[in-house]
Structure formats: structure tokens, C-alpha cells
Write a protein that holds these residues in place. Sequence first.
Motif, mmCIF file in Angstrom:
data_model
loop_
_atom_site.group_PDB
_atom_site.id
_atom_site.type_symbol
_atom_site.label_atom_id
_atom_site.label_comp_id
_atom_site.label_asym_id
_atom_site.label_seq_id
_atom_site.Cartn_x
_atom_site.Cartn_y
_atom_site.Cartn_z
ATOM 1 N N GLU A 96 0.837 -1.204 0.000
ATOM 2 C CA GLU A 96 0.000 0.000 0.000
ATOM 3 C C GLU A 96 0.870 1.251 0.000
ATOM 4 O O GLU A 96 0.593 2.214 -0.712
ATOM 5 C CB GLU A 96 -0.882 0.031 1.246
ATOM 6 C CG GLU A 96 -2.201 -0.692 1.059
ATOM 7 C CD GLU A 96 -2.983 -0.748 2.350
ATOM 8 O OE1 GLU A 96 -2.999 0.239 3.089
ATOM 9 O OE2 GLU A 96 -3.556 -1.827 2.619
ATOM 10 N N TYR A 117 -4.920 -1.243 -8.323
ATOM 11 C CA TYR A 117 -4.752 0.142 -8.787
ATOM 12 C C TYR A 117 -3.387 0.641 -8.335
ATOM 13 O O TYR A 117 -2.914 0.252 -7.269
ATOM 14 C CB TYR A 117 -5.821 1.062 -8.192
ATOM 15 C CG TYR A 117 -7.184 0.885 -8.798
ATOM 16 C CD1 TYR A 117 -7.569 1.622 -9.912
ATOM 17 C CD2 TYR A 117 -8.090 -0.022 -8.274
ATOM 18 C CE1 TYR A 117 -8.815 1.460 -10.482
ATOM 19 C CE2 TYR A 117 -9.343 -0.193 -8.835
ATOM 20 C CZ TYR A 117 -9.701 0.556 -9.942
ATOM 21 O OH TYR A 117 -10.925 0.396 -10.506
ATOM 22 N N GLN A 119 -11.534 7.346 -1.529
ATOM 23 C CA GLN A 119 -10.740 8.002 -2.575
ATOM 24 C C GLN A 119 -11.568 9.129 -3.176
ATOM 25 O O GLN A 119 -12.788 9.098 -3.128
ATOM 26 C CB GLN A 119 -10.445 7.035 -3.734
ATOM 27 C CG GLN A 119 -9.852 5.721 -3.370
ATOM 28 C CD GLN A 119 -8.340 5.754 -3.420
ATOM 29 O OE1 GLN A 119 -7.758 6.751 -3.827
ATOM 30 N NE2 GLN A 119 -7.707 4.697 -2.988
ATOM 31 N N TYR A 128 0.047 0.993 -4.187
ATOM 32 C CA TYR A 128 -0.870 0.021 -4.791
ATOM 33 C C TYR A 128 -2.098 -0.184 -3.890
ATOM 34 O O TYR A 128 -1.956 -0.271 -2.676
ATOM 35 C CB TYR A 128 -0.179 -1.333 -4.982
ATOM 36 C CG TYR A 128 0.918 -1.304 -6.005
ATOM 37 C CD1 TYR A 128 0.639 -1.433 -7.364
ATOM 38 C CD2 TYR A 128 2.248 -1.124 -5.628
ATOM 39 C CE1 TYR A 128 1.641 -1.397 -8.312
ATOM 40 C CE2 TYR A 128 3.263 -1.078 -6.573
ATOM 41 C CZ TYR A 128 2.954 -1.224 -7.909
ATOM 42 O OH TYR A 128 3.955 -1.187 -8.845
ATOM 43 N N THR A 129 -3.259 -0.249 -4.505
ATOM 44 C CA THR A 129 -4.468 -0.623 -3.784
ATOM 45 C C THR A 129 -4.926 -1.959 -4.345
ATOM 46 O O THR A 129 -5.136 -2.082 -5.549
ATOM 47 C CB THR A 129 -5.579 0.424 -4.000
ATOM 48 O OG1 THR A 129 -5.066 1.693 -3.638
ATOM 49 C CG2 THR A 129 -6.812 0.129 -3.170
ATOM 50 N N ASN A 135 -4.950 7.692 -9.334
ATOM 51 C CA ASN A 135 -5.055 6.236 -9.419
ATOM 52 C C ASN A 135 -5.136 5.792 -10.868
ATOM 53 O O ASN A 135 -5.738 6.472 -11.687
ATOM 54 C CB ASN A 135 -6.338 5.768 -8.727
ATOM 55 C CG ASN A 135 -6.089 5.439 -7.282
ATOM 56 O OD1 ASN A 135 -5.014 4.955 -6.933
ATOM 57 N ND2 ASN A 135 -7.056 5.707 -6.442
ATOM 58 N N ASN A 141 -1.147 4.174 -7.632
ATOM 59 C CA ASN A 141 -1.262 5.617 -7.479
ATOM 60 C C ASN A 141 0.069 6.286 -7.805
ATOM 61 O O ASN A 141 1.089 5.964 -7.228
ATOM 62 C CB ASN A 141 -1.651 5.945 -6.032
ATOM 63 C CG ASN A 141 -2.099 7.367 -5.894
ATOM 64 O OD1 ASN A 141 -1.329 8.286 -6.143
ATOM 65 N ND2 ASN A 141 -3.336 7.563 -5.528
ATOM 66 N N ILE A 197 -7.730 -4.854 -4.397
ATOM 67 C CA ILE A 197 -9.152 -5.033 -4.063
ATOM 68 C C ILE A 197 -9.580 -6.450 -4.426
ATOM 69 O O ILE A 197 -9.359 -6.905 -5.554
ATOM 70 C CB ILE A 197 -10.025 -4.006 -4.820
ATOM 71 C CG1 ILE A 197 -9.643 -2.583 -4.404
ATOM 72 C CG2 ILE A 197 -11.508 -4.249 -4.559
ATOM 73 C CD1 ILE A 197 -10.275 -1.496 -5.241
ATOM 74 N N LYS A 231 -5.452 1.605 11.157
ATOM 75 C CA LYS A 231 -4.303 1.563 10.249
ATOM 76 C C LYS A 231 -3.104 0.920 10.945
ATOM 77 O O LYS A 231 -2.897 1.145 12.145
ATOM 78 C CB LYS A 231 -3.927 2.980 9.811
ATOM 79 C CG LYS A 231 -2.881 3.010 8.717
ATOM 80 C CD LYS A 231 -2.626 4.407 8.226
ATOM 81 C CE LYS A 231 -1.588 4.405 7.145
ATOM 82 N NZ LYS A 231 -1.277 5.749 6.687
#
Lengths: 97, 822
Positions: free
Chosen positions: A35, A79, B441, A39-40, A86, A81, A42, B507
Motif C-alpha cells: 500500500e 490500482y 478516494q 498500490y491498492t 489512481n 497511485n 481489491i 491503520k
Amino acid sequence: MLTIINQIWEISNKAESNSYDAIARNLRRVNTEIEEMGYTVIDPLNRPYKETDADIEANIATTIHSKSKIVKVLKPIIYQNENGQNQLAQKGIVIVE
Amino acid sequence: MGNINFGIDLGTTNSGIGHYENGKVMLLKNPVGFKETLPSVVAYKNERIIIGDKANEQLVSNPASVFSSFKRKMGTSELYTVNGEKETHPVELSALVLKELFNFSLNEKVTSAVITIPASFDTIQSNATKEAGYRSGLREVVLLQEPIAACLAYSNENDLNITEQKKWLVYDFGGGTFDAAIVNINERELKVIDNKGNNFLGGVDLDLQLLAKVVIPKLTEKTNLTDIWNQINDPNNIPYQKLGKYLLYQTEEVKKELSLKEEAWLELSFSEFDLDLELKISRHEINEIIAPIFEDSFELLEGLVKENHFDFSDFERIILVGGTTYIPYIRAELKKRTQLVIDSTIDPTTAVIIGATYYAGNKMSGLDANEETEANETEKAFDITLSVESQTQDLEELIAFKTPALEEGYFRVTRNDGGFDSGEVAFKNQASEFVTLLAKQVNYFTITILDLKRNRLYTKDNIAISHGFYNVDGQPLPNDICIELDADDETYLEVIFKKNTILPLKKSVYKTFSRSIAKGSDDKIIINIVEGKVGTMPGANLNIGYVEIKGEDLNDDLIRGTDIEMNFKISESRDLTVEIYVPSADHEITKTFNPQYQGDVDNRKILNELNQGLDVIREQLALNNDSEDYVLLGKLSKIKSELEDVKGSVMLAVDEILTVNKFQLLERKRRLLYEVDRLVFLRDVSFEMDEYTHQKEALLIQESEFSPTMRNEFNTIVKDEKLFLQSGDKFLIRRKRKALEKLAQTLYFNSDDSYEHIFFMLRLMDPEEFNNYSKVKKLLDQGEVAAEKNELKKLKSICYLIYPYIKDKGRDREMFSGTGLK
């Protein structure tokens, strides 16, 4: 990098389904690093299937109907960034039923 | 009048577009999904038209309204019925694919293009392709034969200088078609002499054959499943249908792996059938499947050569085109049987696009400048009312619009990250579309309005919809929540949770220890959580959580550079939970702080914060001493005296337990430091930005001396430069500048030439500044000799020998205690 993320995603799934608690912390750490790199990842499991969702590549097992949903995820959606924007780096590969 | 510049491969299974820019071919990417190729597939669903990948995925499940391979029918009177109602035809479908390709060009409207056609296309088929081009809105269409395009791609990309006549063979094996062509090539011209092909021979069913003939027999052998092939092809057997899709995907993956390896493992994990096994597949097995398909293609190739009274030896090379030519067996057999050079130097799936674009880049457009300008200015003022909810907690939101001046047309909404595409949807006067959002987002969308002929009338991009940042139903964070970390000789704040994100939040943060702590010692690591604003002095913020890892509580030493894991959670009622884990010492701490927490911060830490504030004031007073900004000087002096007063009170209370008085002191300290920050903020940020820019410019002068590692480091530091320079976080900009400084230092110390200067500086140092000066003196004398003889390497090693004798090298580091985290 995408290959590494895919492998870690698979390892995480295996660890979860086999209750490998001993490596859960390490995997969480690796995922946080991913992260941090922008990078995300999902996992779209159980998401309703919509033909407007361009972030998945669906293998459709039956005829599409209003309750069609993602029943298996072969590769997650990723995704990336860069400069605050993104961008889809990998489509999720899924099976829809 | 310019050149055409756009080249298009309008393929049977996939299409693509390239643009010629500054002497180079750029393959344009689909803004939805970012692929360079687009499946030539069109799906109709109610009022929606979907083109490409999303249409392709419905090809099997919804065959009545999804159309593919229509290129094979170009020039025929074939009509396709859409959902049992209206009809469409290959030219119309091709025009839709072309229009979709034009969307790949974000900066320039496509008005002229080179479109490739198979060498086998007759006049009627060629004219039908031209017609599709004009229907798509092109004002100029130039056709180019695919084998010529492929040869152009290979000759240009490899910079071949052809000075004599040669003959090349083009072997084009795609997903659904095979074409072979003989191309005559000389200094000035490329010409197709003859061609041969089969419109129904391709690699597309190779995966299915591999599944049926290799994977399923192995699976049957290793499990108790029977009759798998028939069951996965039974449309009413849903569980097996799912298994079939899964097996096919895994088979495709293993096929790709077998292009690189002699054998590969097919990993199968499918819980519904209790499958968890691995199957070994060898390249030999895939070769047995491909061999008959290859034989068919080779027969055509050989026939073509013989019919034209040539031998393979009359050709210089074979150019490979099409995805099926990736298969090593095909390449090896072609080489073995023809003894020719097999040219696969460029990607065979995009070779035709590249060649078409080279041609377009050198082909003058027949359109005059006015027509081109007019074409690029069609988007005039357009009457539209857009309605969008810009902030939401839902993962779906509505974009609605009205177009009073447009009765009927099409609209399309795409998400700029490539994850959503509505397709082209018919509407009358007004419409709305539910769009999906990425969580937490800011999602940006683009809406395009088209007329009935699908000419673009209006585009609005960057329509922002924020998810989860603010909503009246959820409680947003009023300030940043930050952790205090060490950087050299000061501490700074790093954000954990950003202002305006919605509670609850959690987090994980991973950091390393910036110093070692011996077990049993009275030293400690500080985890200080504050609420306020990132980029300000830590002491100017409200302390909301404070944890110490004390040496006396440890079972093992904490070693500098090892990791610490911190999990932060904030509940909806603003309780902060901090879970800390130190893997190397297997040490765990969990603490929860409620919103009424007033801080039981160690007094020494408070003193450090006060000193940091006083240092800033002293620095500012020195800098502004000569200025006439008496108001600022007055304010700073007043704060300085108040801070010194607080410092005195804290020092008196060093060993006292927590008292109400201490809370008051803490609050007073915070207020004063906040005021310091406020007064110096703008000039500090501006100063740090200037310093960063100067440092970067200085470093770039020496760019040619960068090693590959240094270049990587440099790129990492300057990545997202725009973002951090605009962040207003002086500490962040300073850290970036310091990282550049370190790179500059590395360059300096790497260079032998620097050691003349370093030695000079060592010589100027006072004997008192060294331990054991007599030894140092001897080394300095040796250095003198080396310097005189200009023996820089020797001088360098002498400097290294002197360095350990310098006293107090790490004094500053030792004096700074900080948090112990970085």
C-alpha cells in the motif's frame, strides 16, 4: 511487481483458509508495504456483477441476471497511485454466477 | 496540411491504434483498462452499446446480442439481428470499433487514419472497410495491406537499411485467422506479390484443446471426478460451468508459462469440488496439440511459396505476426523447415499497428488545414445541466444531466482511473447513470455527449466524487492524527489519519528503531500520538496518546534498525487504541486513550519540545535581526520569554507526579509553540522549497556521474515532487532536501578528486580535535607527500585512516534523544 502482489494475495488467501495465524502478522506487514508503494489491492468477491465495472474481466458461468455476482476471484484488482492519481494496473480475473 | 499520423489495425479478434509523434510510434492505450489492444467485439444491451473487453466477456453467455469476427463478413450483405429487433451489419460494427479506438487518443481528434486490411481483401471488402472508416467519422481513410504494415514495422523498428531487392515471408497467425504473404522489398517500395490464408484457422481454440486433451485427463486420473468435459459443457450444470471457467483460465496461464519453460505446474484450488492439487504439464504435451494446427498453416505457407515458383532459400527472413506465433514450437518448426531467419524482434501482436502508424506518419494528409481545424473545434458551447453528489458514503453514486438543446443522443461516463465505463448509452433530453466508486478516494469521472451519429458534442472531465471523506451522517476527523518520528537532530509529524476522514478508522504503521535500548536500562522509546496538523512542530499539537517502551520492561535488547509494528484504531466515539508489537523482542503493549486524555508526557520530552521551539525562535531572530519587521521581532521575543518561563516551571517539576499544574503548563506550551509555527510557517515552507530546488539543481549538474543505484535513489526522492512541494509540510520538504544532500555527499566522497579538499580541511583542524595526535601527524605528513605527487587514491586512503581519530564525531547525535523511532 504485479506478479509479486498476486502471489502475496494468493498466499494470504491460503493462510486465511488454513488458519496459518503464525504468518498473518508478516502478511499484514507485506500488504502495508505494498500500500505504501502506492498500490491498492481489491478483492471483489461477492460484488454484484455489473457490465459497467471495467476493473474486472469476468468469466461468466451462466446467463447474466440481476442477481449475478462474483463467486470466485482468480486475480485481484490492482490500482496504482502515481502523483496522486489512481490508475488501473491489473483487472481482476473473476468468475461470475 | 500535415501527415495523417494515425495508424489502425482493424483486426478480426483484436484492434489497435498508434500515433506518430516526433518521429516515433506511440501505441495508444485504452483509457478504460489501459490496454493497447481492443477486442473487436460489440455488445448491445437495451439502450447501451458496449465495445471491447466488457463485450467480449458476454460473448458466450449472451450470444444473441454480442457480435465478433464480423471482419470476416466485410463486403457481404450479412445482417445481424440485435435482440430480435433492429439489424446491424459488419460495416456498422466495424465503425463502432473504430470510434472506440478514437477514444484512445485523448489529446487529438482523429480525422484521418491509415487502416490495415488483409492482403486477401478484394475491392468490395476494401471499400467496405473504407466505408466503416467514414461512418466512424473519419474524413480521410487510407488503406494499407497488413503484410506491408508488418514489414514496415520490422524494417523501421530495426532501422534496416535496405539497399537491394529482397523477399520476405509474412507469417500472420492470429487468434482466429491465418495469413501468409510474400512481400517484395527494395530501397523504395514494399509490395505484396501473393498471399494465401484461412479465415477459420487460429490459436483461439488451442486453450480449449489443451484443457480437453491434457488437463482434464490428468485431473480425472488424480481425482474421483468423472466425465468432466461433458459436464463443464452442460449449460444447466452450474457448478461444473464454474469449474470449467476456472480450469480454462488456469490452462491459459500455464500455456503462457510453457512459452518460457519446458514444464510448468498447473495449480488447482477449487473448494466447491474439494480440489487442491498440482498437475505437471510439459511443453511436449502442448506441442502435440499445436502440431496439427501448425501443419495446416505450414501447408498454406509452403503452397504459397511453390505456387509462385520460389524456394524458401529465395527469402531473406520470415516476419512473425499475431499472438499465436509466441508459441516456441511454431518458431522452432518454422526455423527447422525453412532454414530462414525468424524475425520476432518486435511484439507480433502490435506489429501491424506499428507499421500502419509508420506509414501514416510519412503519408501526407489530403485534408486541408481548415478542415482539420474545423474537425478539432466541433466542441462548441453546449447547453447541459449536470447534477452530481460530490461527497458520499455509498459505493455507488448518481450522475444526472439534462440537455435542453439536444433531443436525442448518446452519453458515456468513464472513471479516469480506468475502473468504470458505462459504454455508449442512448438518451432523450436527460439521463442518469449510477457510477461505482473506489472507497476512501476522490474518484474522477469524464462524461461525453455524442449526437446520433456518435460525433462528440461535449466532454467534461475531472468530475470529482469523494468517497468517505465527509458526510453529514458520519463523524469526520477535525484534524490530522499524527505520530512523532525522528529525523537527524529533530522530530517531525507523520500523518496516520488525515483530517476529514470518517470514523471509525484503523491503520497499521511499521517503523524502525532509530537507536538501541538495552534491556533493564532506564532508556526508552516514545510513541507519541498527537492531534493537529502535519507539518507543524510536534509540541504545537494536542497530545492524545503516549506510550513508552522502557528498557526495564524488556526481555531482550531493542536493536537499532529493527522493526516495530503499531496498529492504531479510532472508534466513532474517538477512543484511540494503540497496539504495539516488537517482533525482535516479542514484546506487546496495548493501550486505549479516551478523548478526555490530557497527556502524561514525560517531562524530559516536554523540555525537548520547548528547546525545539526556542531553537526555532533563536534562528528566526538571528535571520531577521537586520530586518525592520519590528512587529514580528517583538512577537517572537515575547514568545521566547514565555517559553523560557514554561521551561523553568517544567524543570522544577521534573520528578513530580502528574498534577493539574502540569496540564496547564502543557496547554501553555502547546499554545506558544502553535503561535511560533503560525508566525514562521510561510517563510519556513518557502525557504525549504527554495533550498530543495537549489539542491536538486546542483545535483542535476552532476547527473552524468550517477551510478544506476544513485539514479534509482534520486528518482525515488523526487517521485511525487509536485505533491510534496505543495504539501505545506516544511519537515517533509526538508527531509527530501536532506536526502538529496546525502546523494550529493555520496557523489563527493566517491570522487578521488574530492580528497584534495578533504585532506586540506583535516590539515586545518586543531590538534586538540584529534585523539592520539602524534599518529595523526604522521598520517598528515604522508598525506602532504601524496598531495604533492597528486596521488589521489593514496590521499583518499590516508583520509580514511585519519577519520577515526577525530573526537566527538557523533556528539550531536548523542545529545538528541528524540522518540527512538524513524
